[in-house]
Scaffold this active site. Structure first.
Site, PDB file in Angstrom:
ATOM      1  CB  CYS A 119     -30.980  31.833  29.953  1.00  0.00           C
ATOM      2  SG  CYS A 119     -29.926  31.186  28.651  1.00  0.00           S
ATOM      3  CG  HIS A 167     -32.029  35.851  27.623  1.00  0.00           C
ATOM      4  ND1 HIS A 167     -31.172  36.182  28.661  1.00  0.00           N
ATOM      5  CD2 HIS A 167     -31.515  34.745  27.053  1.00  0.00           C
ATOM      6  CE1 HIS A 167     -30.178  35.313  28.702  1.00  0.00           C
ATOM      7  NE2 HIS A 167     -30.355  34.437  27.735  1.00  0.00           N
ATOM      8  CD  GLU A 214     -33.079  38.701  30.401  1.00  0.00           C
ATOM      9  OE1 GLU A 214     -34.140  38.062  30.369  1.00  0.00           O
ATOM     10  OE2 GLU A 214     -31.970  38.184  30.191  1.00  0.00           O
TER      11      GLU A 214
HETATM   12  N1  GLN Z   1     -24.796  28.525  28.505  1.00  0.00           N
HETATM   13  C1  GLN Z   1     -25.059  29.088  29.790  1.00  0.00           C
HETATM   14  C2  GLN Z   1     -24.941  28.020  30.880  1.00  0.00           C
HETATM   15  O1  GLN Z   1     -24.925  26.871  30.578  1.00  0.00           O
HETATM   16  C3  GLN Z   1     -26.427  29.726  29.829  1.00  0.00           C
HETATM   17  C4  GLN Z   1     -26.483  30.853  28.817  1.00  0.00           C
HETATM   18  C5  GLN Z   1     -27.266  32.059  29.245  1.00  0.00           C
HETATM   19  O2  GLN Z   1     -27.711  32.175  30.377  1.00  0.00           O
HETATM   20  N2  GLN Z   1     -27.418  33.013  28.345  1.00  0.00           N
HETATM   21  O3  GLN Z   1     -24.853  28.340  32.025  1.00  0.00           O
END
Ligand code: GLN
Length: 192
Positions: A85, A176, A178
């Site tokens: 992410c 994710h 995890e």
């Molecule tokens: N929106 C976040 C970003 O741009 C990432 C979101 C997340 O890691 N759950 O850094």
């Protein structure tokens, strides 16, 4: 093997717990630690960059000197890195539409932040992952991988875009792992 989870911002504790369970489940010997200081990087074989806020993680990584240590250790030695992410943003060579994030540029990918917008801030869906098969993935304010080039290989797609990619010892994924008890992604990572 020594696994580190970058623990300066984001959902690092979930990763640490998940790696513990994964090692146990996979019958692998290894240790996992919270990484908060630059000195810890040199002893690691695997590093996980968690979800969170990519702008904040980037800033704190640079301030703490962890940024330079990761660059050094990935260029000169075999540190394997996975970014999930927000972490996937930090792996990218290019962040389309946000020049504030200084990334590690470990992979030839271009990402776009908060791609799914407000309507679909969080959702779950099944992906088809190369070598793993069907995988139930959790997305939270996820970015998208728009393009990948060079030696970079696509491992999973979502629609006509990319959800997961690999290049040498590096993996980038926008969901994710995890947050589920499916440990196949960790297994893939620990086999790099
Ligand atoms: N929106 C976040 C970003 O741009 C990432 C979101 C997340 O890691 N759950 O850094």
């Amino acid at each position: 093997m020594r696994v580190g989870v970058l623990a300066i911002q984001g959902d690092f504790s979930e990763h640490v717990e998940s790696v513990r369970r994964a090692l146990d489940y996979l019958n692998m010997r290894g240790s996992v630690e919270y990484v908060r200081k630059r000195e810890q990087i040199s002893g690691l074989d695997y590093l996980i960059i968690p979800g969170g806020e990519s702008t904040t993680i980037s800033r704190l990584m640079i301030q703490s000197g962890i940024y330079d240590e990761i660059k050094k250790k990935t260029e000169k030695e075999n540190l394997a890195v996975i970014g999930t992410c927000a972490g996937s943003i930090l792996m990218a060579r290019e962040v389309i539409d946000d020049s504030r994030v200084k990334t590690l540029a470990l992979m030839d990918i271009a990402v776009r932040r908060n791609f799914f917008g407000r309507q679909r801030e969080s959702f779950e869906t099944d992906l088809e992952i190369e070598g793993l098969g069907s995988y139930h993935a959790v997305f939270i304010r996820a970015p998208i991988i728009e393009r990948c080039w060079g030696d970079c290989e696509i491992l999973a797609k979502i629609g006509d875009k990319i959800a997961m990619a690999r290049q040498n010892r590096f993996i980038s994924l926008i969901f994710h792992p995890e947050l589920t008890d499916d440990y196949r992604i960790y297994k893939l990572f620990f086999e790099l």
